[in-house]
Write an enzyme that holds these catalytic residues in place. Structure first.
Site, short mmCIF file in Angstrom:
data_model
loop_
_atom_site.label_atom_id
_atom_site.label_comp_id
_atom_site.label_asym_id
_atom_site.label_seq_id
_atom_site.Cartn_x
_atom_site.Cartn_y
_atom_site.Cartn_z
N ASP A 67 40.10 20.80 36.21
CA ASP A 67 40.07 19.82 36.98
C ASP A 67 38.98 18.77 36.91
O ASP A 67 39.18 17.43 37.88
CB ASP A 67 39.87 20.38 38.34
CG ASP A 67 38.70 21.00 38.52
OD1 ASP A 67 37.89 20.64 39.83
OD2 ASP A 67 38.29 21.83 37.86
N ASP A 118 37.11 27.28 38.69
CA ASP A 118 36.77 26.67 39.82
C ASP A 118 37.70 25.38 40.08
O ASP A 118 37.47 24.38 39.09
CB ASP A 118 35.26 26.44 40.00
CG ASP A 118 34.69 27.90 40.23
OD1 ASP A 118 34.42 28.45 41.10
OD2 ASP A 118 34.15 28.33 38.95
N ASP A 140 40.22 26.68 33.17
CA ASP A 140 39.17 26.39 33.58
C ASP A 140 39.34 27.38 34.98
O ASP A 140 40.48 27.75 35.21
CB ASP A 140 38.93 25.05 34.15
CG ASP A 140 37.90 24.86 35.10
OD1 ASP A 140 36.78 25.31 34.90
OD2 ASP A 140 38.30 24.00 36.09
#
Length: 248
Positions: free
Chosen positions: A200, A24, A22
């Site tokens: 996240d 961001d 991932d």
């Protein structure tokens, strides 16, 4: 979702892994506007070294469109899943998903701009085939934004809502990060490897589940009680340190 059974950091990557990242909140810190984020050159260099070590089996899996990912990682161009898997690229092979924007999404964009005007600080991000409503700059407007999104999705067939960190997105139905990981795992150079997915947000849970299904594991960045990830890293800096140690 299963409850985290360990808060242990992940083992270092080895030559049998396939790495899915991932962006961001994992490789870069969040910013008030998605266009303001920058990737540290040293992190890009570590990812490039890992790409060599894993014979090309490194992919970005993001809610951003492919064009934004390429600009952020320039000059490095990696296999990638953009728009939560709606766009998929592996080498010269690009997914056949249509990027034609339905007229209803154009109309939704106009209504969303009216919402943002009524709630200063709310950001409307036009992603082409997807639309994101951010309230990072207007946390007091979270309830209004989510209520608007749930009301609007009823009139947008073929789309679903994807909640995230201070954001809710209208994304094409049937596209998610787990499906993107599984699609890449059926192709070289990923096929036959052990997938590792680091992310996240709630949007990354399907990626963690898919990595586990294919014999690998997920890495949660940050703290959350319920997750499919087996391991955890505290923050973006910890991800950078893990990638650097693995690249060495």
């Amino acid at each position: 979702m299963a409850t985290v059974s360990t808060s242990s950091p992940p083992p270092l990557l080895d030559a049998d892994c396939a790495l899915f990242l991932d962006v961001d909140g994992t490789l870069v810190e969040f910013a008030d506007h998605p266009a303001e984020v920058r990737l540290a050159p040293a992190v890009r260099d570590d990812i490039e070294r890992l790409t060599d070590m894993l014979h090309g089996a490194v992919a970005l899996v993001s809610g951003r469109p492919l064009a934004q990912l390429d600009a952020l990682f320039d000059p490095l161009q990696l296999p990638a899943a953009g728009l939560h898997g709606h766009q998929l690229r592996n080498g010269d092979l690009l997914s056949a998903n249509s990027d034609q924007v339905p007229e209803r999404l154009h109309a939704l964009h106009q209504r969303s701009m009216q919402l943002a005007h009524a709630h200063p600080g709310v950001l409307v991000e036009n992603k082409g085939s997807a639309l994101a409503l951010h309230w990072r700059g207007a946390v007091h407007s979270a309830d209004a934004v989510t209520a608007f999104a749930h009301a609007q999705i009823q009139a947008l067939p073929g789309y679903r809502l994807q909640p995230g960190n201070h954001v809710v997105e209208f994304v094409p139905a049937g596209s998610d990060k787990g499906s993107a990981l599984s699609a890449l795992m059926r192709q070289p150079p990923f096929a036959g490897r052990r997938p590792v997915f680091a992310g996240d947000d709630l949007t990354d849970e399907s990626g963690f589940a898919a990595a586990t299904h294919h014999g690998g594991w997920g890495v949660l960045v940050g703290a959350r009680a319920d997750t499919q990830a087996r391991y955890r890293l505290a923050d973006v800096d910890a991800v950078h340190a893990w990638l650097l140690a693995s690249a060495r």
